[in-house]
Design an enzyme around this catalytic site. Structure first.
Site, short mmCIF file in Angstrom:
data_model
loop_
_atom_site.label_atom_id
_atom_site.label_comp_id
_atom_site.label_asym_id
_atom_site.label_seq_id
_atom_site.Cartn_x
_atom_site.Cartn_y
_atom_site.Cartn_z
N LEU A 135 0.81 -1.21 0.00
CA LEU A 135 0.00 0.00 0.00
C LEU A 135 0.85 1.26 0.00
O LEU A 135 0.48 2.27 -0.58
CB LEU A 135 -0.93 0.01 1.22
CG LEU A 135 -2.01 -1.07 1.28
CD1 LEU A 135 -2.78 -0.99 2.59
CD2 LEU A 135 -2.96 -0.93 0.10
N VAL A 139 3.76 -0.57 4.42
CA VAL A 139 2.40 -0.96 4.77
C VAL A 139 1.82 -1.81 3.64
O VAL A 139 1.86 -1.41 2.47
CB VAL A 139 1.51 0.27 5.01
CG1 VAL A 139 0.10 -0.17 5.40
CG2 VAL A 139 2.11 1.14 6.12
N GLU A 142 -6.25 -1.95 11.48
CA GLU A 142 -7.51 -1.83 10.75
C GLU A 142 -7.23 -1.41 9.32
O GLU A 142 -6.46 -0.48 9.07
CB GLU A 142 -8.37 -0.79 11.47
CG GLU A 142 -9.68 -0.46 10.81
CD GLU A 142 -10.42 0.65 11.53
OE1 GLU A 142 -11.59 0.90 11.19
OE2 GLU A 142 -9.83 1.28 12.44
N ASP A 162 3.11 13.95 14.07
CA ASP A 162 3.21 14.00 12.60
C ASP A 162 1.83 14.16 11.99
O ASP A 162 1.49 13.52 11.00
CB ASP A 162 3.90 12.75 12.07
CG ASP A 162 4.36 12.92 10.62
OD1 ASP A 162 4.58 14.07 10.19
OD2 ASP A 162 4.48 11.91 9.90
N LYS A 221 -0.85 15.55 9.71
CA LYS A 221 -0.81 16.18 8.38
C LYS A 221 -1.92 15.55 7.54
O LYS A 221 -2.47 14.49 7.91
CB LYS A 221 0.55 15.93 7.73
CG LYS A 221 0.88 14.44 7.58
CD LYS A 221 2.27 14.24 7.04
CE LYS A 221 2.57 12.73 6.96
NZ LYS A 221 3.95 12.48 6.50
N ASN A 256 -1.86 11.82 6.84
CA ASN A 256 -2.11 10.89 7.94
C ASN A 256 -3.54 10.97 8.44
O ASN A 256 -3.84 10.58 9.56
CB ASN A 256 -1.13 11.15 9.09
CG ASN A 256 0.21 10.50 8.86
OD1 ASN A 256 0.33 9.57 8.06
ND2 ASN A 256 1.23 10.99 9.54
N ASP A 268 -1.05 6.35 11.58
CA ASP A 268 0.40 6.46 11.71
C ASP A 268 0.84 7.29 12.90
O ASP A 268 1.20 8.46 12.79
CB ASP A 268 1.03 7.03 10.44
CG ASP A 268 2.52 6.68 10.38
OD1 ASP A 268 3.06 6.26 11.41
OD2 ASP A 268 3.12 6.83 9.30
#
Length: 585
Positions: free
Chosen positions: A90, A98, A162, A206, A208, A211, A223
């Site tokens: 991904l 991921v 998930e 982080d 943003k 995310n 994340d």
């Protein structure tokens, strides 16, 4: 892979990213010159960058890129990790790759986050990976990605999370800004998620658009790879104490920092000033990052922009974002206030908890829903309406005056008595009232309920409450509203003995301040005079100043754009007294 080979790959990737996607294939044909292995490595990095959205825009780009380029293990697609069969890649980020996988026991799709092998072999980094898992496992919130499991097999460390279907907020913003109602809905959900994380002592670090996942069920924060468990001895703002002064917390089982002080962590365009300086962070750092994301959602522009990482960092540390109402007309004034509270450079002056931000956003959301709110457009419309009624009133008065003159000899109607309407009545001292151009608000200096200092306050006429827009420990006096109603200029006493003051500029809703200049007024007498006046075009201020400490005060013209000061008056010494003051244009 040799360092020279890596540098070649890294350079080609950077060059390719500067091109449009349609131009990259031709560029690689020429740059790789038949070296298919080189081209594959570069395309591998470009593919990971595309999958990861904006993640590789962070300072972790080189860590992530090297991890993919140097990791020579075969693809995990098709392999089995425990009960999970890897289906496809991904994306990739600074702390791992991921994959989408199939849970063979529960027949469901999951996301597998794998630590790259060259990092997995590092004991410290693997421990960090495990701490991330423990931190995230404590979170159970509808708008935070759920952690299902953690495992290690054949030297591979992985998290089972998930699986989310949808698009990232970064991908959505590529299409333009969000409608206000939708932006506020997403913002409330994100604020609720961060409030829960902060309540568990976890700072995302982080935050943003890349995310934030947009799903059918709403937003999901993903994340927490840069999350940090912080001391919980000060639960109001989750402030990490200075080294050696921490108060032990029996509830906290994990206190190790996930990062090293002095090392920048996070994505540049969305990081807080303290992150940009490599300082320790707390929950208020997430609040700043949240403000940058909210700003981008409602305007379609990044709050802090630049041509390079250095220029963006400089903007975060020294510059203020353009007011959202200047980017998009018609935004609520309350939204401007919320953004200003999130984006203050000094974290002591920011919103202190996400709970406060969430409540403010929920109230604004209800106002938008009921359409009972003040926007920049309605304020301008109100000014035009007020001007129209003023003209009508003048015509009526003129007609009435003529009629009165004609009937003066026969009519002796007594004038109605003037009445006094109190605008304030607070304990302490209120000074320097200044009306907004539309006459709906008044600003003033007040030494507050504690009566220990003067700050600038703004009050809506007819309202019972006022809000403080300055909090500096120095004396803040003499507010003066700009002709367009966008700014309030005021004086901040820096040294009462010498009379040194700062001319400051601030929005009527509060937020970041701009220092225009320093001046010298006569010592100890500043509260007895009026020292600021705006030019009608709003480009100049008349201020009281001295060229040296020995002469009398004089009037100077101060440019808001350049900071240039021009002397207007020169009071003769033989006059005695204090000089010139109380300008009016």
């Amino acid at each position: 892979m040799t360092p020279e080979r890596w540098q070649q790959i890294d350079k080609l990737m950077d060059s390719a990213l500067e091109l449009e996607a349609s131009q990259r294939s031709v560029f690689l044909d020429q740059a790789c010159a038949g070296d298919e292995e080189l081209r594959r490595e570069v395309e591998k990095l470009l593919g990971a960058h595309q999958q990861a959205g904006s993640f590789l825009g962070s300072p972790a780009v080189h860590i992530a890129s090297k991890g993919i380029a140097q990791d020579q293990k075969p693809s995990l697609v098709g392999r089995q990790l425990g009960a999970f069969r890897i289906v496809c890649l991904l994306g990739a980020g600074g702390m791992g790759e991921v994959y989408r996988a199939q849970d063979t026991r529960l027949t469901r799709s999951v996301a597998i986050k794998v630590l790259p092998s060259h990092l997995s072999n590092d004991v410290n980094l693997r421990q960090r990976f495990e701490r991330e898992a423990r931190a995230v496992s404590n979170l159970n919130h509808p708008h935070i990605c759920t952690l299902h499991d953690i495992g290690r097999q054949d030297g591979i460390d992985f998290l089972v999370m998930e699986y989310l279907e949808g698009e990232t907020l970064a991908q959505r913003l590529e299409k333009g800004r969000l409608p206000l109602k939708q932006a506020l809905q997403f913002a409330v959900e994100m604020a609720s998620a961060l409030e829960d994380a902060h309540g568990h002592g976890i700072v995302h670090r982080d935050l943003k658009p890349g995310n934030v996942m947009l799903t059918k069920a709403g937003t999901k924060l993903v994340d927490f790879g840069l999350a940090k468990l912080v001391e919980r001895a000060l639960p109001r703002a989750f402030i990490e104490p200075a080294q050696g002064t921490g108060v032990p917390d029996a509830r906290a089982t994990e206190k190790e920092s996930l990062t090293i002080e002095g090392v920048i962590q996070g994505t540049v365009a969305y990081m807080s000033p303290e992150q940009a300086e490599g300082k320790k962070v707390d929950a208020r750092s997430d609040i700043f990052s949240f403000g940058t994301v909210l700003y981008e959602m409602v305007t379609g522009e990044k709050a802090f922009q630049g041509d390079s990482t250095l220029s963006i960092l400089t903007a975060i540390l020294r510059e203020e974002p353009r007011p959202a109402s200047q980017v998009v007309d018609g935004l609520p004034l309350e939204l401007e206030r919320i953004l200003a509270g999130c984006l203050r450079k000094d974290r002591e002056r920011r919103w202190q908890t996400m709970a406060e931000v969430k409540i403010a956003l929920e109230e604004l959301k209800e106002e938008v829903k009921s359409k009972a709110l003040v926007t920049t457009t309605t304020r301008q419309r109100g000014r035009r309406r007020a001007l129209l009624w003023a003209v009508v009133a003048l015509l009526i008065l003129a007609a009435a005056g003529g009629a009165l003159w004609l009937n003066r000899s026969t009519s002796q109607t007594p004038e109605a008595p003037l009445t006094v309407v109190p605008l304030t009545g607070y304990p302490g001292i209120e000074l320097f009232p200044s009306f907004s151009p539309d006459g709906n608000q008044v600003s003033f200096s007040w030494n507050g309920e504690k009566q220990d200092n003067f700050d600038i306050y703004v009050k809506q006429i007819g309202s019972e409450t006022q809000h403080r827009i300055t909090t500096d420990p120095a004396l803040d006096l003499n507010p003066a509203w700009s002709p367009n109603g966008r700014w309030i200029a005021f004086l901040r006493g820096l040294d009462c003995t010498s009379g040194r003051t700062a001319v400051q500029l601030i929005s009527p809703i509060g937020g970041p301040e701009r220092k225009l200049a320093e001046t010298y007024s006569f010592p100890g007498e500043i509260v007895f005079g009026h020292f600021l006046a705006w030019s009608p075009d709003g480009n100049w201020l008349v201020v009281v100043d001295k060229d040296n400490s020995d002469e009398h005060s004089a009037l100077f013209l101060l440019s808001l754009e350049s900071g240039e000061k021009r002397r207007l008056t020169s009071p003769p010494v033989k006059l005695g007294g204090i000089g010139d003051s109380s300008p009016a244009i």
